[in-house]
Structures are given as structure tokens and as C-alpha cells.
Enzyme design. Structure first.
Site, PDB file in Angstrom:
ATOM      1  N   TYR A  52     -61.821  19.081 122.032  1.00  0.00           N
ATOM      2  CA  TYR A  52     -62.690  17.975 121.637  1.00  0.00           C
ATOM      3  C   TYR A  52     -61.898  16.908 120.886  1.00  0.00           C
ATOM      4  O   TYR A  52     -61.906  15.727 121.245  1.00  0.00           O
ATOM      5  CB  TYR A  52     -63.828  18.529 120.763  1.00  0.00           C
ATOM      6  CG  TYR A  52     -64.878  17.526 120.386  1.00  0.00           C
ATOM      7  CD1 TYR A  52     -65.671  16.927 121.360  1.00  0.00           C
ATOM      8  CD2 TYR A  52     -65.095  17.179 119.050  1.00  0.00           C
ATOM      9  CE1 TYR A  52     -66.654  16.009 121.012  1.00  0.00           C
ATOM     10  CE2 TYR A  52     -66.075  16.271 118.688  1.00  0.00           C
ATOM     11  CZ  TYR A  52     -66.860  15.681 119.670  1.00  0.00           C
ATOM     12  OH  TYR A  52     -67.823  14.777 119.331  1.00  0.00           O
ATOM     13  N   SER A  53     -61.184  17.344 119.850  1.00  0.00           N
ATOM     14  CA  SER A  53     -60.466  16.390 119.001  1.00  0.00           C
ATOM     15  C   SER A  53     -59.365  15.661 119.767  1.00  0.00           C
ATOM     16  O   SER A  53     -59.179  14.452 119.608  1.00  0.00           O
ATOM     17  CB  SER A  53     -59.862  17.109 117.790  1.00  0.00           C
ATOM     18  OG  SER A  53     -60.877  17.775 117.091  1.00  0.00           O
TER      19      SER A  53
END
Ligand code: ZN
Length: 686
Positions: free
Chosen positions: A576-577
């Protein structure tokens, strides 16, 4: 024309309810009146505020629409105050309006119609005035007098064109007195007045006369091609819509320099047939079939003189050339015929006709763009019918300019509510069906924008569009199913968006997915899916948005919904990051690359939103609880407590930030990050 009258429905109606009922029947038929056109009245016996008995004229108030009219839209006036005015020779509009206002029985009622005296001076109790298409097809000809006589005989009077007001009222009253057994009055180049002792008599006469006029036109049309041979055929549907989507932003950009407009596109086969006909170029430039349309359509549509509409280059050139000469003509017309003390309204067209492609109409939003659309969809059949009957001719240019710049007509514009912050703006949101997406969509709709909702979840997106449209009472939102990862779907989705509203001013890149896992356990498919939606999807949609914005040359604003994880990553949020970091970095580059063309690109970095969020599924919650070493039911509290303000973050908080960055209030900000996280020291942008 079919009568909609129902004896059963009308049976128990009292005077004002009966006129409301009949007006609505008329308003329901778009071949009789459109968008606030026409009016109606009834004369009753009642009493004034002192209890004194008096004759009352109830007339439709200015600005109301017959389709939706209600008793409150009628203004009661003391008839005995109005009748003596017949003895006067002249009266200015201002004096007339002032006098009418003083004759009102209820000072809180709407301003009475400009045609009040016309209704007052005619003796019958029930009066209906329409701009019936079929009647105008007869009057909008050089030989209208002869034709009216031929169709209706001697019991119908024709009053020569006069702008509504005192003089027209007098002329109509005189025509009534002069013609024995008169059954109706036709206003040349304008419309029809029917009357009677009962509402039904007057309504029936409207239907009867329109039917006669329709039959006459049909007879005259037999074996004829009034518009001449077809010169440019409508392009195949997919081809013309693809071209319309390419030309719309250019057109919108050209005509939005003073004020942005929203476009509506139309391409019915009969319309395409009309625009592509030999005589269309000439006959569309004559004028509206009733001056009442001028406020919405201007004197003429723009006719784009293109020989080969299938060729984008020649289409662009023809658009530019035709628009330049349209504007020159509009300015020349104004300079030559302008009444004292007025300034030009706007030299841009409201209706744009492109052979082979179709029609665009313009307005401050989609609902407003529907008005010139609907008016023109009735105008071209009138042009065809009048041409079949005789020749199409409307009022002179001097009369046109007098009407267009008539303060009494333009007064109606002042009745409109003030425009909202995002009125005239078109927004596209990806991931619109999710918690943050739908909160942003609602906020934009409330602020007056036209919003394109895109998402992979068709059902949820359509339901959201329906809900938002219902709340505002017009089609301000459209739903488009689109997977941001598919180049083909993005192309098709943005094309549909442009066809819905004509362009794009604000793009909200919001679609995203979260696949939590520690890096060593992260599956390749989760990694690739994250990159695909959060980074590639953002790239593809941004490219499509930039393309439209650049074609418009009106600048624009892009707001990217990224995450606090970009600034302060948390464990197990690797895919995600990292993908969101790619998105953020791309957004910064976009800010650098597009500032010179006035496109701003900013970001919001929200912390976890729980309320209705698709990101926070049960498994993500469980995973986060474990990652932070807390119980499952403590997750939301944990996130709220960890920020400086000790507050939970809601989707509407994100929407606030997005709208601010998208608005003119952030006109001097680009490449910036606005955290919406309650204050997280480790996520301070630096
Ligand atoms: Zn009228």
C-alpha cells in the site's frame, strides 16, 4: 394533437385549481410550451382585504413554469383597476409594471406576467397563451396572414408582431372587438391565444387549432424534402460520439473564457438528418420560432460549416473558423441594433450544430443546458414545417435585438438563485462508490458541480448517482463503470464523461486498494494488484484527465487522495505505502509539468477512515489489531487516540480538504500535501 382533458379529474375543481389543472395539461405538452413559456389566467369574483366584493384577475406570475405550476404561482389583481388603462394611448413598460404591482390584491404574490394587461383586456373568463410549434410553423412565414385565413377561416384574428406589453395588449383587445364570433387570436411570429367561458372550451380550442395546423403542414409536406437533399450524413454512432468527445473540450474551452459552461450532446437521427441537409446552414441562421426563446438560445445557433466531419483536423479548423465569424456577427448585430444603454450579454452561442456529429447546448449546469437543448429540438421541426408550407421567416433583426435586450425579459434572470461555488464546474472522481469517494461526490454536488462518478462497482455507483440526483432534483451526477487499471476502460470512461458534461475541470484521483502483509510474506499478486490500482491506475486516469484539460485550455485542478502512510509508513502496509508513494511522486511531477498551463495538482493524506470504508474490511481490521497489539474492538479508538487532536477522521473531513484544494480559494497552491489525520507528528509533511 391529443387532448389530455379528463372530465373526471376536472369535475370538482374550483376556479383557481381548475386553471392550475388546465395550465399543467398545457405545460405537459412540449409542443405547446417549453421552459416557462406561455401563460394563463382566470377572472373570478371575490373580495379584497377590506371585504369589498371585486372582480379578480388571477394571472400566472413571472418566472413560473406551466408544467409544474401551483396556485401560489398565480397573482390576483383587481380587474377594475386594470380595465380603465384601455383608454390610454401609450404606457411605458416601467409605468405598466408599476401600475400592475399597485393593483395586486396580495403584495406577497409573484410579480405578474408582462402579458397581464392582454389577459385583463380580453373579456372571456379563461385565457391560455401558448407558443405552439404547429401554430408558429404557420406564422413564421412571409405569407402568414393568407395561410392563417386558409387554415382557420375568419373567426381567428391575426395580430401583427408587437413586443409584449401595453401596445400588444391594446392590439389584441381591438382585434377581439373587431372580429365577430372570434374563437382565438394568433400573434404573428409569436404564438396563440385561446379563450372561453370555461377552461375546457379554451383548452379544447388550443388542441383543435394545433391539430388543424398540424394536418395542414402534413398535407403541404407530402412528397417534399423541405430542407433539400442530404449533403452530410450522420456518421456511424460510435464514430460520431468518439469525435464529439474529442471536439467537446475544445468547443467548451473556446466558449468558456468569460464563464465556464457545461455542454449537453444530442445526436438523434432526425436531428442529424436536419443538420446535414442542404438548406440547414442558411435556415438555421434566421431566428428562433418565437422571441420567447431568445433569452435561452440567442438569435442563432452556431452552425459549424464542416465538409468532412470524420476528419478531426478539418472539424477543429471548421469549429474555430465558424465560431470566429459567429462572434463577429453577434457583435455586429448588437452594435447595429442595440437599444439605448445596454451592454452586450455574451457573443457565444448556446446551441452548436455540427453536420455529421450532432448538437451541443450550453448552460451553467446540465439542467440549464437542457433548456436550449429542448428549445432547439422543437425549433428545427418548426423550420422544416414552415419551409414546407411557405418559407421560414421570423421577426426582424431590430425586433430580435429589442426583445433580447428588453429589461422586462431579462428581469426573469434576476429571479434565478445565486450560483454556487462549483456551479459551471465538471468533476470526475475515481473510486466514487467508496466511503471517501461518495463523501467527496456529495460535497461537490451540494456545491453545484456536475459530477462524474466512476468505480468498478456498477451497482453502488449507479445507486449513488440516483441518490445524489434525487437530492438536487436534476441530473447533476452520472455513473460510469470503469476499472482504473484498464487503459481501454479509462479511455472509454473519460469519453463517456466528456459526452455527459462536455469536459473536465476537476479530477479527483481517489481509487485505491490495501493488501496488508509483511514484506517477507507479501504475495506477488497482492504487490502487483496494489501497484496496478494505486500507481498505474492513477497514472492512466491522470493522463486522460490532463488530455481533456489541456484541450480545453482552461487550466484545471487535480486532487489526489493518497495516505498518511506515504509520510509515515506503518508495518505490514508495504504494498500500500510503496504504491501510494509512487502515486504521490507522480502527482508532484504532474504539478511541476502542468503549472505552466494553469493545472494545479495537490494531495490530501488522510489517516484511517473506518466509517463505511472498503479499505477497512474485517480482515484488514484483524490484521491491524494484531500489528498494533490491540483487541479488535479497540482499533478505531486506537487510531483516534494516536493523533494530536485525539479525534477520529471521517470521510467528510477528507471531502472538506479536497474541495478546498480543488477550489479557487487554493488558487495559489500546487504540489502541496494537506494532511487530514488529526495531527500526526511523524506524518508532518517536510
Ligand atoms: Zn408569448
Amino acid at each position: 394533437m391529443k387532448s389530455l382533458w379528463s372530465n373526471k379529474a376536472a369535475k370538482d375543481l374550483s376556479s383557481i385549481d381548475l386553471v392550475v389543472y388546465t395550465s399543467r395539461l398545457i405545460g405537459a405538452n412540449t409542443n405547446l410550451v417549453l421552459w416557462g413559456g406561455g401563460n394563463s389566467s382566470i377572472k373570478t369574483i371575490g373580495s379584497d382585504h377590506t371585504g369589498k366584493k371585486c372582480e379578480i384577475l388571477w394571472i400566472k406570475g413571472s418566472g413560473s413554469d406551466m408544467r409544474t405550476i401551483a396556485p401560489k404561482n398565480f397573482t390576483p389583481l383587481r380587474l377594475q383597476d386594470l380595465l380603465p388603462l384601455q383608454q390610454r394611448d401609450a404606457m411605458t413598460d416601467e409605468a405598466m409594471v408599476d401600475y400592475q404591482m399597485k393593483s395586486m390584491l396580495n403584495p406577497k404574490a409573484p410579480k405578474p406576467s408582462i402579458e397581464t394587461l392582454l389577459h385583463a383586456f380580453l373579456p372571456p373568463a379563461h385565457i391560455y397563451h401558448t407558443h405552439a410549434d404547429a401554430i408558429c410553423a404557420l406564422t413564421d412565414t412571409p405569407k402568414s396572414k393568407k395561410i392563417i385565413r386558409e387554415v382557420f377561416g375568419k373567426t381567428v384574428a391575426l395580430v401583427s408582431y408587437t413586443r409584449p406589453g401595453f401596445l400588444l395588449s391594446k392590439r389584441v383587445a381591438e382585434a377581439y372587438k373587431k372580429t365577430p364570433n372570434i374563437t382565438a387570436i394568433i400573434l404573428d411570429k409569436h404564438g396563440l391565444i385561446t379563450f372561453g367561458k370555461t377552461a375546457k372550451t379554451a383548452y379544447d380550442m388550443t388542441i383543435k387549432m394545433v391539430s388543424q395546423a398540424e394536418a395542414y403542414a402534413a398535407e403541404k409536406r407530402k412528397g417534399k424534402t423541405p430542407m433539400g437533399p442530404l449533403q452530410i450524413k450522420g456518421l456511424p454512432v460510435n464514430k460520431r460520439r468518439a469525435l464529439a468527445a474529442m471536439i467537446a473540450p475544445i468547443l467548451r474551452g473556446e466558449i468558456s473564457h468569460n464563464k465556464h459552461v457545461v455542454l449537453r450532446y444530442e445526436d438523434t437521427p432526425t436531428l442529424l438528418q436536419f443538420i446535414g441537409s442542404e438548406k440547414a446552414k442558411k435556415l438555421t441562421q434566421i431566428g428562433p420560432f418565437t422571441p420567447d426563446h431568445l433569452m435561452h438560445t440567442r438569435p442563432w445557433p452556431l452552425f459549424v460549416d464542416v465538409k468532412d466531419p470524420a476528419d478531426l483536423q478539418s472539424l477543429k479548423q471548421a469549429l474555430h473558423k465558424s465560431l470566429t465569424s459567429y462572434r463577429k456577427r453577434a457583435v455586429d448585430y448588437f452594435e447595429r441594433y442595440k437599444p439605448e444603454g445596454v451592454t452586450i450579454l455574451d457573443a457565444n452561442p448556446r446551441v452548436i450544430l455540427i453536420p455529421g456529429i450532432g448538437m451541443f447546448s450550453t448552460g451553467k449546469n446540465r439542467a440549464a443546458a437542457n433548456i436550449p437543448h429542448d428549445l432547439y429540438m422543437h425549433t428545427y421541426p418548426v423550420i422544416e414545417a414552415a419551409t414546407a408550407i411557405d418559407r421560414y421567416r421570423t421577426i426582424s433583426l431590430k425586433e430580435t435585438c429589442d426583445f433580447e435586450y428588453w429589461p422586462m425579459e431579462n428581469f426573469k434572470l434576476t429571479l434565478l438563485p445565486p450560483e454556487k461555488t462549483f456551479s459551471r464546474k465538471i468533476v470526475l472522481i475515481t473510486g466514487a462508490a467508496g466511503a471517501i469517494g461518495s463523501a467527496i461526490a456529495s460535497a461537490f454536488i451540494e456545491a453545484g458541480a456536475c459530477v462524474v462518478l466512476t468505480d468498478i462497482d456498477e451497482k453502488k455507483t449507479c445507486a449513488l448517482a440516483d441518490k445524489l440526483n434525487e437530492a438536487v432534483g436534476s441530473r447533476q451526477a452520472v455513473a460510469i463503470t470503469m476499472d482504473v487499471c484498464s487503459e481501454h476502460e479509462v479511455k472509454r470512461g473519460f469519453e463517456a464523461a466528456v459526452l455527459a458534461f462536455g469536459g473536465l475541470d476537476i479530477f479527483i484521483s481517489n481509487a485505491g486498494i490495501a493488501r496488508p502483509s509483511s514484506v517477507d510474506n507479501l504475495s506477488l499478486s497482492d504487490w502487483e494488484a496494489s501497484l496496478s490500482v494505486n500507481a498505474t491506475g492513477h497514472l492512466l486516469t491522470s493522463q486522460a484527465a490532463l488530455k481533456i484539460m489541456k484541450a480545453q485550455k482552461l487550466g484545471g485542478s487535480i486532487v489526489v487522495v493518497t495516505t498518511k502512510n506515504v509520510l509515515a509508513p506503518g508495518k505490514d502496509f508495504g504494498a500500500y505505502s510503496a504504491s501510494k508513494a509512487a502515486q504521490t511522486q507522480l502527482a508532484r511531477i504532474m504539478a511541476i509539468e502542468n503549472a505552466s498551463v494553469g493545472i494545479r495538482v495537490n494531495m490530501v493524506t488522510p489517516d484511517g477512515i473506518f466509517e463505511g470504508s472498503g479499505l477497512w474490511s474485517q480482515s484488514v481490521r484483524e490484521e491491524r489489531a494484531e500489528a498494533h497489539g490491540i483487541a479488535l474492538d479497540e482499533v478505531e479508538d486506537f487510531y483516534a487516540k494516536r493523533n494530536l487532536l485525539q479525534t477520529p477522521i471521517y470521510a467528510r473531513d477528507v471531502a472538506e480538504g479536497v474541495l478546498f484544494l480543488a477550489s479557487e480559494r487554493a488558487a495559489k497552491t500546487t504540489g502541496a500535501i494537506l494532511p487530514i489525520d488529526g495531527g500526526l507528528r511523524e506524518a508532518f509533511p517536510r
